[in-house]
Motif scaffolding. Structure first.
Motif, PDB file in Angstrom:
ATOM      1  N   THR A   1      67.633  64.463   9.621  1.00 35.04           N
ATOM      2  CA  THR A   1      66.994  64.111  10.888  1.00 35.04           C
ATOM      3  C   THR A   1      65.540  64.565  10.858  1.00 35.04           C
ATOM      4  O   THR A   1      65.207  65.607  10.279  1.00 35.04           O
ATOM      5  CB  THR A   1      67.694  64.759  12.103  1.00 35.04           C
TER       6      THR A   1
ATOM      7  N   GLU B   1      62.819  62.908  20.987  1.00 34.05           N
ATOM      8  CA  GLU B   1      63.440  61.879  20.151  1.00 34.05           C
ATOM      9  C   GLU B   1      63.490  62.331  18.695  1.00 34.05           C
ATOM     10  O   GLU B   1      62.548  62.939  18.181  1.00 34.05           O
ATOM     11  CB  GLU B   1      62.652  60.576  20.270  1.00 34.05           C
TER      12      GLU B   1
ATOM     13  N   LEU C   1      64.986  60.965  14.610  1.00 34.96           N
ATOM     14  CA  LEU C   1      65.438  59.860  13.763  1.00 34.96           C
ATOM     15  C   LEU C   1      66.475  60.407  12.791  1.00 34.96           C
ATOM     16  O   LEU C   1      66.176  61.293  11.984  1.00 34.96           O
ATOM     17  CB  LEU C   1      64.273  59.249  13.004  1.00 34.96           C
TER      18      LEU C   1
ATOM     19  N   THR D   1      68.995  59.665   9.658  1.00 35.41           N
ATOM     20  CA  THR D   1      69.164  58.739   8.542  1.00 35.41           C
ATOM     21  C   THR D   1      70.418  59.105   7.759  1.00 35.41           C
ATOM     22  O   THR D   1      70.640  60.272   7.422  1.00 35.41           O
ATOM     23  CB  THR D   1      67.948  58.790   7.599  1.00 35.41           C
TER      24      THR D   1
ATOM     25  N   HIS E   1      75.812  60.939  24.053  1.00 33.15           N
ATOM     26  CA  HIS E   1      75.906  59.635  23.383  1.00 33.15           C
ATOM     27  C   HIS E   1      76.763  59.754  22.132  1.00 33.15           C
ATOM     28  O   HIS E   1      76.694  60.744  21.401  1.00 33.15           O
ATOM     29  CB  HIS E   1      74.503  59.152  23.006  1.00 33.15           C
TER      30      HIS E   1
ATOM     31  N   GLN F   1      78.067  57.120  18.780  1.00 33.66           N
ATOM     32  CA  GLN F   1      77.827  55.815  18.176  1.00 33.66           C
ATOM     33  C   GLN F   1      78.615  55.687  16.886  1.00 33.66           C
ATOM     34  O   GLN F   1      78.657  56.618  16.073  1.00 33.66           O
ATOM     35  CB  GLN F   1      76.332  55.637  17.888  1.00 33.66           C
TER      36      GLN F   1
ATOM     37  N   VAL G   1      78.893  53.803  13.345  1.00 33.57           N
ATOM     38  CA  VAL G   1      78.004  53.126  12.404  1.00 33.57           C
ATOM     39  C   VAL G   1      78.847  52.640  11.233  1.00 33.57           C
ATOM     40  O   VAL G   1      79.495  53.443  10.552  1.00 33.57           O
ATOM     41  CB  VAL G   1      76.893  54.075  11.914  1.00 33.57           C
TER      42      VAL G   1
ATOM     43  N   ARG H   1      70.820  53.871   6.428  1.00 36.47           N
ATOM     44  CA  ARG H   1      70.783  53.414   7.808  1.00 36.47           C
ATOM     45  C   ARG H   1      70.147  54.503   8.669  1.00 36.47           C
ATOM     46  O   ARG H   1      70.486  55.678   8.527  1.00 36.47           O
ATOM     47  CB  ARG H   1      72.192  53.120   8.325  1.00 36.47           C
ATOM     48  N   SER H   2      69.229  54.085   9.547  1.00 34.58           N
ATOM     49  CA  SER H   2      68.570  55.037  10.441  1.00 34.58           C
ATOM     50  C   SER H   2      68.812  54.644  11.885  1.00 34.58           C
ATOM     51  O   SER H   2      68.933  53.458  12.217  1.00 34.58           O
ATOM     52  CB  SER H   2      67.061  55.083  10.175  1.00 34.58           C
ATOM     53  N   LEU H   3      68.909  55.627  12.758  1.00 33.95           N
ATOM     54  CA  LEU H   3      69.039  55.368  14.188  1.00 33.95           C
ATOM     55  C   LEU H   3      68.333  56.466  14.965  1.00 33.95           C
ATOM     56  O   LEU H   3      68.254  57.618  14.515  1.00 33.95           O
ATOM     57  CB  LEU H   3      70.507  55.271  14.613  1.00 33.95           C
ATOM     58  N   LYS H   4      67.801  56.095  16.125  1.00 32.46           N
ATOM     59  CA  LYS H   4      67.078  57.034  16.963  1.00 32.46           C
ATOM     60  C   LYS H   4      67.999  57.600  18.037  1.00 32.46           C
ATOM     61  O   LYS H   4      68.816  56.883  18.614  1.00 32.46           O
ATOM     62  CB  LYS H   4      65.876  56.348  17.614  1.00 32.46           C
ATOM     63  N   LEU H   5      67.850  58.896  18.282  1.00 34.35           N
ATOM     64  CA  LEU H   5      68.603  59.580  19.313  1.00 34.35           C
ATOM     65  C   LEU H   5      67.620  60.328  20.195  1.00 34.35           C
ATOM     66  O   LEU H   5      66.671  60.946  19.705  1.00 34.35           O
ATOM     67  CB  LEU H   5      69.604  60.569  18.697  1.00 34.35           C
TER      68      LEU H   5
END
Length: 500
Positions: free
Chosen positions: A47, A54, A56, A58, A80, A82, A84, A92-96
Motif C-alpha cells: 500500500t 486515501e 493505493l 496493489t 468497506h 471488496q 477482487v 491489480r490496484s485499488l484505492k481505499l
C-alpha cells in the motif's frame, strides 16, 4: 439407516470450506509477501499513501500454475469490503479511502487493509457454500429430512468425531415417570439442524441446547432460554410443563438425554430463590448478544481448523471476525447481534457505535481488535434486548448460561464464584454434579445399555461421556472459582486444563 456417508473424512467433505485464508494487514510502507498458498505461488500486497485520506493497495500475483489460475481475494477495512477476482499472472490496484474520522484514519492508515484469499477456485467455493447451507435445511422447516439428518451425522463424525449410530428397538419417547425427574436435573439436546452440530464442532460438545427441570405446585416444568423458529413456537426465557415440552421436543425432532444431578444437590436447592430468579427473567429475549462469548475464551485456542486433501490446513483466525462483522453490521442489525454488542460492551462504548469505532476506543486503552472478544463475559452485564417483544435494557443469556444461573441462584455452588456467563453448552454437563449412571431407570438401561444418561428422544444415539475429545467428557470437573473463563476448545482433541 447408516450409509457410506458416515465413513468419509474431513479432507473429502465440503462443509465450512468457505472462509478465506488471512494473509495479513498491509499498512502503508509495510508490504507482505506470501508463498505457495494457492495456485499463485507468489502473492505480494503493498500500500502507498496517496493523500491524507486515501491509499493505493496493489496485489501482485505471479508464478501461477497456468493462465487458468483463478482465485478470489477479499480486501477489508472497517468501512468497506471488496472481492477482487484475479487470473493468471498480473497486478491489480485499488484505492481505499477514509472519511477523515479518527477511527477510520487509525484503521486504514495505521493498521492498514486486511487481505484474505480463498484457497480454492470460485467454482469449488460455490459448491462448498451450497453444501454447507444444506446442513441448515431444518432451520427453515419443522421437519428434518433423512438427507439432512445424514449430512449432519456425516459432518459430526468427520469433523467432531461424534458417532451417532441408530438406536435399535428404542421407543419413540422414553416415558419415564415425571416424579423421577428432580429439581435441577437437565435435559441436554441435539437437533440435526446444522446449528447444533456447528456448536458441537466449535465447542467440543455433543449437544447444542440444554434445559433445567423445576417443580412448582406439584407440577414439573422445563425452563430454558431459546429462540422461536420453525421447530419451536415461543421465544426467549420460558418455562413449559414437562408434558407440553416433551411433545414439542418430539415434534421438533430433538435428540434428548436426561442428565440428573445428585440427590443431595437437588435437595439443597433453595427453590424459592431459584423460582424468583426465573420469574425475574421470563420473557427476556434469547442471548444473541453473548452467544459466542462462552466459546471464545482465548484469542486463538478455541478456533477450529479445516483440513484439505490437496492443500495445507486452514484455521479460523481472530481477523475473520472483524472482516465478517464489520460487513454484517452494515447490512443487518439482527445478524450483527451475535458479535457486535459484545465487543461494544468490552470497549465501553454505546451500542449504536460502529464496530470500527469500538475497536478504536479499545485500542486507545491498549486492547487489540484481535483479543477483545477473549475478555471474559460477566454475569450481570446489560444489553439492549427485548422482553415479551418490547425493548428493554437487560441481561442476555443463552441456554447454558441461564441453567447455570438457576443452579447458582438456588445455592448449588455453595458460594463458589462461578461466572455462568462464561459457560458453554458442554461446560454444564462436564461438572462433577451428576448421579451415578447405575441409578438410571431400568427402561433406560434396557434401551441404551452403554449410555450413562437416559435418552428420552431421538432415533440416533446421543452420548455425553465418550466423544468428542479425550476422556472423561461427562461428570468430572470440580466446581471452582471462575472455572469457565479461560478454557481452550480446539478440535479434534479439545484438550483443556482439568478445571475446564
Amino acid at each position: 439407516a447408516r450409509t457410506d456417508m458416515m465413513d468419509k473424512e474431513m479432507e473429502d467433505l465440503p462443509y465450512y470450506k468457505i472462509f478465506p485464508k488471512y494473509l495479513g494487514s498491509v499498512p502503508p510502507g509495510s508490504p507482505i509477501e506470501v508463498h505457495n498458498v494457492t495456485c499463485f505461488h507468489n502473492v505480494k500486497l503493498t500500500t502507498e499513501k496517496e493523500s491524507e485520506t486515501e491509499i493505493l493497495l496493489t496485489i501482485e500475483h505471479t508464478e501461477a500454475d497456468s493462465f487458468l489460475c483463478h482465485r478470489s481475494f477479499v480486501i477489508s477495512i472497517g468501512s468497506h469490503s471488496q472481492i477482487v477476482e484475479l487470473f493468471g499472472n498480473g497486478k491489480r490496484s485499488l484505492k481505499l479511502a477514509t472519511d477523515g474520522s479518527p477511527e477510520q484514519d487509525w484503521d486504514v492508515m495505521e493498521r492498514g487493509p486486511r487481505g484474505f484469499v480463498h484457497m480454492m477456485s470460485p467454482e469449488d467455493l460455490i459448491y462448498n457454500i451450497g453444501a454447507t447451507l444444506a446442513l441448515f435445511q431444518a432451520e427453515l422447516t419443522p421437519d428434518i429430512t433423512a438427507l439432512a439428518e445424514n449430512m449432519n451425522r456425516e459432518f459430526l463424525k468427520a469433523y467432531v468425531n461424534i458417532d451417532m449410530p441408530p438406536r435399535e428397538n428404542a421407543p419413540e419417547v422414553m416415558e419415564i415417570p415425571e416424579e423421577m425427574i428432580k429439581n435441577g436435573d437437565t435435559i441436554n439436546i441435539l437437533r440435526l439442524n446444522g446449528l447444533s452440530p456447528l456448536i458441537g464442532w466449535a465447542m467440543g460438545a455433543a449437544t447444542g441446547h440444554t434445559v433445567v427441570a423445576l417443580w412448582r405446585a406439584n407440577r414439573l416444568y422445563m425452563c430454558e432460554s431459546t429462540t422461536v423458529n420453525a421447530d419451536w413456537p415461543t421465544n426467549g426465557i420460558q418455562c413449559n410443563p414437562y408434558s407440553t415440552w416433551i411433545e414439542q421436543a418430539k415434534n421438533a425432532d430433538y435428540h434428548c438425554v436426561l442428565a440428573p444431578i445428585r440427590q443431595e444437590l437437588s435437595d439443597q436447592l433453595d427453590m424459592e430463590k431459584a423460582w424468583r430468579y426465573v420469574d425475574q427473567h421470563v420473557g427476556l429475549d434469547y442471548g444473541y448478544e453473548v452467544v459466542l462469548m462462552g466459546w471464545l475464551d482465548t484469542v486463538r485456542d478455541n478456533l477450529p481448523c479445516i483440513r484439505f486433501r490437496d492443500m495445507p490446513p486452514m484455521c479460523l483466525e481472530p481477523e475473520h471476525f472483524e472482516m465478517l462483522f464489520t460487513y454484517v453490521q452494515r447490512i443487518s442489525y439482527a445478524a450483527a447481534r451475535v458479535f457486535v454488542p459484545a465487543v461494544q460492551q468490552r470497549a465501553g462504548v454505546p451500542f449504536n457505535t460502529t464496530l470500527t469505532q469500538a475497536y478504536y476506543q479499545a485500542a486507545l486503552k491498549g486492547i487489540q481488535p484481535t483479543e477483545i472478544y477473549s475478555i471474559p463475559e460477566q454475569t450481570g452485564w446489560l444489553y439492549e434486548t427485548t422482553r415479551d417483544g418490547h425493548p428493554v435494557i437487560g441481561e442476555s443469556m443463552v441456554c447454558n448460561d441461564f441453567v447455570c444461573n438457576v443452579w447458582k441462584q438456588g445455592g448449588m455452588f455453595n458460594g463458589t464464584d462461578v461466572n455462568c456467563a462464561e459457560s458453554s453448552v458442554n461446560d454444564n454437563y462436564k461438572l462433577d454434579i451428576y448421579e451415578d449412571p447405575e441409578l438410571r431407570p431400568d427402561m433406560c438401561k434396557d434401551a441404551d445399555p452403554e449410555n450413562p444418561t437416559c435418552q428420552l428422544l431421538g432415533p440416533y444415539s446421543l452420548r455425553l461421556d465418550s466423544q468428542p475429545g479425550v476422556l472423561p467428557r461427562y461428570n468430572y470437573v470440580p466446581i471452582s472459582d471462575q472455572m469457565f473463563s479461560h478454557c481452550p476448545s480446539m478440535a479434534p482433541d479439545y484438550i483443556a486444563p482439568h478445571e475446564c
